[in-house]
Design an enzyme around this catalytic site. Structure first.
Site, PDB file in Angstrom:
ATOM      1  N   HIS A 550      17.917  36.151  93.416  1.00 41.48           N
ATOM      2  CA  HIS A 550      16.744  36.992  92.929  1.00 41.48           C
ATOM      3  C   HIS A 550      16.750  38.444  93.623  1.00 41.48           C
ATOM      4  CE1 HIS A 550      14.424  33.465  90.973  1.00 41.48           C
ATOM      5  NE2 HIS A 550      15.271  33.816  90.387  1.00 41.48           N
TER       6      HIS A 550
HETATM    7  C1  FAD Z   1      23.106  32.209  89.002  1.00 41.10           C
HETATM    8  C2  FAD Z   1      21.866  32.775  88.837  1.00 41.10           C
HETATM    9  C3  FAD Z   1      20.693  32.078  88.316  1.00 41.10           C
HETATM   10  C4  FAD Z   1      19.627  32.535  88.055  1.00 41.10           C
HETATM   11  N1  FAD Z   1      18.627  31.741  87.580  1.00 41.10           N
HETATM   12  C5  FAD Z   1      17.479  32.415  86.979  1.00 41.10           C
HETATM   13  C6  FAD Z   1      16.498  31.630  86.207  1.00 41.10           C
HETATM   14  O1  FAD Z   1      16.630  30.420  85.843  1.00 41.10           O
HETATM   15  N2  FAD Z   1      15.231  32.197  85.696  1.00 41.10           N
HETATM   16  C7  FAD Z   1      15.288  33.683  86.035  1.00 41.10           C
HETATM   17  O2  FAD Z   1      14.216  34.003  85.488  1.00 41.10           O
HETATM   18  N3  FAD Z   1      16.043  34.309  86.764  1.00 41.10           N
HETATM   19  C8  FAD Z   1      17.271  33.840  87.260  1.00 41.10           C
HETATM   20  N4  FAD Z   1      18.232  34.424  87.888  1.00 41.10           N
HETATM   21  C9  FAD Z   1      17.904  35.758  88.245  1.00 41.10           C
HETATM   22  C10 FAD Z   1      18.160  36.782  86.700  1.00 41.10           C
HETATM   23  O3  FAD Z   1      18.677  36.281  85.982  1.00 41.10           O
HETATM   24  C11 FAD Z   1      17.878  38.323  87.154  1.00 41.10           C
HETATM   25  O4  FAD Z   1      17.138  38.549  88.285  1.00 41.10           O
HETATM   26  C12 FAD Z   1      17.950  39.030  86.269  1.00 41.10           C
HETATM   27  O5  FAD Z   1      18.704  38.590  85.055  1.00 41.10           O
HETATM   28  C13 FAD Z   1      18.328  40.594  86.496  1.00 41.10           C
HETATM   29  O6  FAD Z   1      18.615  41.536  85.343  1.00 41.10           O
HETATM   30  P1  FAD Z   1      18.999  43.047  85.763  1.00 41.10           P
HETATM   31  O7  FAD Z   1      18.891  43.442  84.318  1.00 41.10           O
HETATM   32  O8  FAD Z   1      18.288  43.549  86.987  1.00 41.10           O
HETATM   33  O9  FAD Z   1      20.695  42.835  86.051  1.00 41.10           O
HETATM   34  P2  FAD Z   1      21.726  42.110  85.149  1.00 41.10           P
HETATM   35  O10 FAD Z   1      21.370  40.942  84.195  1.00 41.10           O
HETATM   36  O11 FAD Z   1      22.783  41.702  86.493  1.00 41.10           O
HETATM   37  O12 FAD Z   1      22.578  43.417  84.396  1.00 41.10           O
HETATM   38  C14 FAD Z   1      23.359  44.237  85.040  1.00 41.10           C
HETATM   39  C15 FAD Z   1      24.648  44.421  84.174  1.00 41.10           C
HETATM   40  O13 FAD Z   1      25.192  45.522  84.387  1.00 41.10           O
HETATM   41  C16 FAD Z   1      26.599  45.287  84.622  1.00 41.10           C
HETATM   42  N5  FAD Z   1      27.248  46.266  85.754  1.00 41.10           N
HETATM   43  C17 FAD Z   1      27.328  46.241  86.823  1.00 41.10           C
HETATM   44  N6  FAD Z   1      27.789  47.380  87.589  1.00 41.10           N
HETATM   45  C18 FAD Z   1      28.289  48.092  86.379  1.00 41.10           C
HETATM   46  C19 FAD Z   1      29.227  49.078  86.392  1.00 41.10           C
HETATM   47  N7  FAD Z   1      29.365  49.866  87.361  1.00 41.10           N
HETATM   48  N8  FAD Z   1      29.349  49.706  84.916  1.00 41.10           N
HETATM   49  C20 FAD Z   1      29.048  48.992  83.901  1.00 41.10           C
HETATM   50  N9  FAD Z   1      28.342  47.903  84.043  1.00 41.10           N
HETATM   51  C21 FAD Z   1      27.955  47.531  85.112  1.00 41.10           C
HETATM   52  C22 FAD Z   1      26.882  43.861  84.909  1.00 41.10           C
HETATM   53  O14 FAD Z   1      28.060  43.395  84.519  1.00 41.10           O
HETATM   54  C23 FAD Z   1      25.744  43.222  84.290  1.00 41.10           C
HETATM   55  O15 FAD Z   1      25.905  42.925  83.001  1.00 41.10           O
HETATM   56  C24 FAD Z   1      19.221  33.878  88.238  1.00 41.10           C
HETATM   57  C25 FAD Z   1      20.498  34.739  88.497  1.00 41.10           C
HETATM   58  C26 FAD Z   1      21.639  34.234  88.737  1.00 41.10           C
HETATM   59  C27 FAD Z   1      22.765  35.189  89.072  1.00 41.10           C
END
Ligand code: FAD
Ligand code: NAG
Ligand code: NAG
Ligand code: NAG
Ligand code: NAG
Ligand code: NAG
Ligand code: NAG
Length: 617
Positions: A550
């Site tokens: 997180h």
């Molecule tokens: C293993 C795991 C278990 C988790 N379990 C839970 C849970 O049970 N419940 C919950 O609420 N939360 C959970 N979380 C946390 C939650 O999923 C994340 O905090 C949330 O999804 C983050 O969203 P985001 O949009 O910030 O980033 P992300 O969902 O990580 O999205 C970022 C995206 O950008 C892409 N990207 C990165 N760099 C580049 C680049 N240079 N060029 C193009 N694309 C790029 C990545 O590939 C990714 O698809 C978990 C996370 C993980 C990893």
């Protein structure tokens, strides 16, 4: 792919759109079975890349750029927040380019019970933390394993699927306009509650794109576990409702049997809109900024470099690890860090600072006298089609409860306790967590048919870390210094949480189901302290605690350039046409899990953007 390059033209509405595969073979049992088998088999041998070299597959880099066209909005990252934006912004007559580094999400990502395997596959970045001084002692070089989703849907396609919004008071610590009253409508907007249990209906949404459900009970376990908490005076309640102080079944991102990721709920339903262009396997290396305005991006796909232009905005949604990397590579970040890597400074902002993460203590294991789910993979998969455990829930999750250590239920909690059930703690557990050989071998003695675990999760860590660059080369992974447990108080808080768990395990209800706490060897602590003493627990906590995945704060929201990167509308201070919309903007940690708040903030910003440009299409 050559085809795709040939048809690149500047007018988005003339593009013939390339469609990533959608989850078609879910209806074909034998095909899905093969994919699942392959994912599990590859888990042990998969070599996680050490950098991003795969994207730079020819020598074209920095030469010979091709124009990928002009769009109203460019969204970097087709992850949790990026997926929401792609859908909501294309509800208007705007062209949107969604640029995702990873591949389309695989069919296996639909099965929550497989999430641990995805962490070690091409669908994860597979990062490690930097060497830690105060934690991660059970991992090689004291580097905790740090998987992140790398596919459409991002982390929402491989996470545990737990739906927990946090405490209303968490949001009072965000910037103005983000109090719980302000954000509740957006939690509801994304949600389609499909519960078979009692919930506080006024706190839930029923018409949104993301299904939330409660997986079936595990016979001979769930109800008994609830009773052991009740024996200590806990009330059964909906932790996403009026109060979170009680005992609850976990609410999960689940549409019958299918994981309701943002890929599934937001991207796929919009994939054929003529104004949405999705490009996968496309790694963004830079935001192009001229005269303090974001003009577009540079990305690389199949070794070819492209530039694309944004006529309205570039939105960075690459997550709390990669968004700060992209910002810094583009000249936005702490002057000291940028100069160190000889990157031209465009704007001095505390990018990468104020990093916080949740940790959990993974040292409480229990053996029941039941055997649960003694089934072949094929049988498990057939049950999955009927919305049944074990595969319908990640890590066997059952129950959740929160504690404020001062017993002050008007304040936000310090600790979350997560109760899993079989097959949570199987022989693979150590490898999934990324422990070193010594500890992975110890965890091989766990029995996935009988054993389960209880997690103690630290909600408001006092330790703060940072994300920095290894170099100015976009091929290098960013450096993640989580700085776990640097503040001794964090260890104390986890220890207090462990004491709460020990109370539960002394209840009659717990003993009645024949549950025994497992006494696993703890090399490093057993030699130094008497087993289960305060010092021994403190020692184990530094060995076994690891990320709940997180990370937040690396582009936090706020008023001042001194201690924040974006304003309350998530616009980067001092740069026009640039927002960060993902978990990196969260300024202070929440008493829950991060997926729901991330979706909420992307929903809210979509509305803010629509208002800002209305009548100005
Ligand atoms: C293993 C795991 C278990 C988790 N379990 C839970 C849970 O049970 N419940 C919950 O609420 N939360 C959970 N979380 C946390 C939650 O999923 C994340 O905090 C949330 O999804 C983050 O969203 P985001 O949009 O910030 O980033 P992300 O969902 O990580 O999205 C970022 C995206 O950008 C892409 N990207 C990165 N760099 C580049 C680049 N240079 N060029 C193009 N694309 C790029 C990545 O590939 C990714 O698809 C978990 C996370 C993980 C990893
Ligand atoms: C399922 O997939 C397999 C392998 O691709 C194929 O041979 C079979 O015909 C498919 N079955 C159905 C019912 O589509
Ligand atoms: C992370 O650490 C593990 C264990 O030391 C190692 O095998 C792996 O290569 C590391 N990953 C990266 C990306 O450096
Ligand atoms: C949508 O935008 C396109 C491109 O700007 C324009 O040609 C078209 O007329 C617009 N359609 C509507 C319904 O506004
Ligand atoms: C989009 O188009 C593809 C190819 O025609 C199709 O398979 C898919 O079902 C469509 N998606 C939606 C949501 O309509
Ligand atoms: C699981 O089932 C197999 C096959 O029926 C049986 O041999 C085995 O003993 C069972 N395992 C346990 C722990 O009951
Ligand atoms: C809070 O309640 C727990 C469990 O009932 C008890 O052990 C603890 O001492 C109490 N703590 C405080 C600070 O009152």
């Amino acid at each position: 792919m050559l085809f795709e390059q040939i048809i690149l033209v500047k007018c988005w509405f003339l593009l013939v759109f390339w469609m990533p595969n959608s989850i078609a073979s879910l209806s074909n049992f034998s095909e899905l079975y093969e994919e699942v088998e392959k994912l599990i088999t590859n888990f042990d041998t998969y070599q996680i890349p050490k950098n991003n070299d795969e994207y730079f597959s020819n020598n074209n880099y920095y030469s010979n750029e091709e124009d990928y066209g002009t769009y109203d909005f460019i969204v970097i990252g087709g992850g949790t927040a990026g997926g929401v934006l792609a859908n909501r912004l294309t509800e208007e007559n705007w062209s949107v380019l969604l640029v995702e580094a990873g591949p389309p999400e695989p069919d296996t990502s639909s099965i929550l019970g497989l999430n641990g395997y995805l962490g070690r596959s091409i669908w994860s970045w597979g990062y490690n933390t930097t060497t830690q001084k105060h934690a991660c002692f059970a991992s090689d070089n004291r580097q905790c394993f740090y998987p992140r989703g790398r596919m459409l849907g991002g982390c929402s396609s491989l996470n545990g699927g737990l739906y927990a919004r946090g405490h209303p008071k968490d949001y009072d610590k965000w910037a103005s306009g983000w109090s719980y009253k302000d954000v509740l409508p957006y939690f509801k907007k994304s949600e389609r509650a499909e519960f078979t249990i009692d919930i506080d209906r006024s706190y839930h949404g029923f018409e949104g794109p993301q299904s939330i459900d409660v997986p079936e009970d595990t016979p001979g376990l769930t109800v008994d576990l609830i009773n052991s908490f009740k024996e200590l005076g806990a009330r059964e309640l909906d932790y996403n409702g009026e109060s979170s102080y009680g005992i609850s079944r976990f609410q999960v991102y689940l549409d019958k049997n299918i994981r309701s990721s943002t890929a599934y709920a937001y991207i796929r339903p919009a994939e054929n809109r003529s104004n949405l262009h999705i490009t996968t396997n496309s790694f963004v290396t830079k935001i192009d900024i001229k005269q303090n305005r974001a003009r577009g991006i540079t990305f690389v796909k199949n070794g070819q470099v492209y530039t694309a232009t944004a006529s309205k905005e570039v939105i960075v949604s690459a997550g709390a690890i990669n968004s700060p990397q992209i910002l810094m590579l583009s000249g936005i970040g702490p002057v000291k860090e940028l100069r160190k890597h000889k990157i031209k400074v465009i704007k001095n902002l505390p990018v990468g600072k104020y990093f916080q993460d949740h940790m959990f203590f993974a040292g409480l294991y229990y053996r029941t006298d039941h055997v649960y789910y003694n089934l072949t993979l094929e049988e498990q998969l057939r049950l999955w089609y009927k919305n049944k455990r074990p595969l319908v829930a990640a890590t066997g999750f059952q129950l959740v409860t929160y504690y404020n250590l001062q017993n002050d239920t008007n304040e936000r909690p310090d600790i979350e306790i997560l109760v899993s059930g079989p097959p949570a703690a199987g022989s693979n557990w150590g490898a999934i967590q990324g422990y070193n050989k010594k500890y992975t071998d110890i965890f091989k003695s766990l029995n996935g048919l009988t054993d389960f675990m209880i997690w103690v999760m630290l909600l408001h860590p006092k330790s703060m870390g940072e994300v920095t660059l290894k170099s100015k080369n976009p091929s290098d992974f960013p450096l993640i210094n989580t700085n776990y447990l640097a503040n001794e108080k964090d260890v104390d808080t986890i220890y207090e949480g462990v004491q709460r768990v020990l109370e539960v395990t002394k209840t009659k209800a717990f003993e009645n189901i024949g549950i025994q706490m497992l006494d696993l060897p703890m090399p490093g602590c057993d030699e130094l302290h008497s087993k289960f003493s305060r010092k021994w627990w403190h020692c184990s906590i530094r060995y076994l605690s690891t990320t709940v995945y997180h990370p937040i704060g690396t582009a936090r929201m706020g008023k001042s350039c001194k201690n924040s990167v974006v304003d309350s509308e998530l616009k980067v201070h001092g740069i026009d046409g640039l927002r960060v919309v993902d978990a990196s903007v969260i300024p202070d940690h929440i008493s829950g899990h991060l997926n729901a708040p991330t979706v909420m903030l992307a929903e809210k910003i979509s509305d803010i953007i629509k208002n800002e440009y209305s009548g100005n299409n």
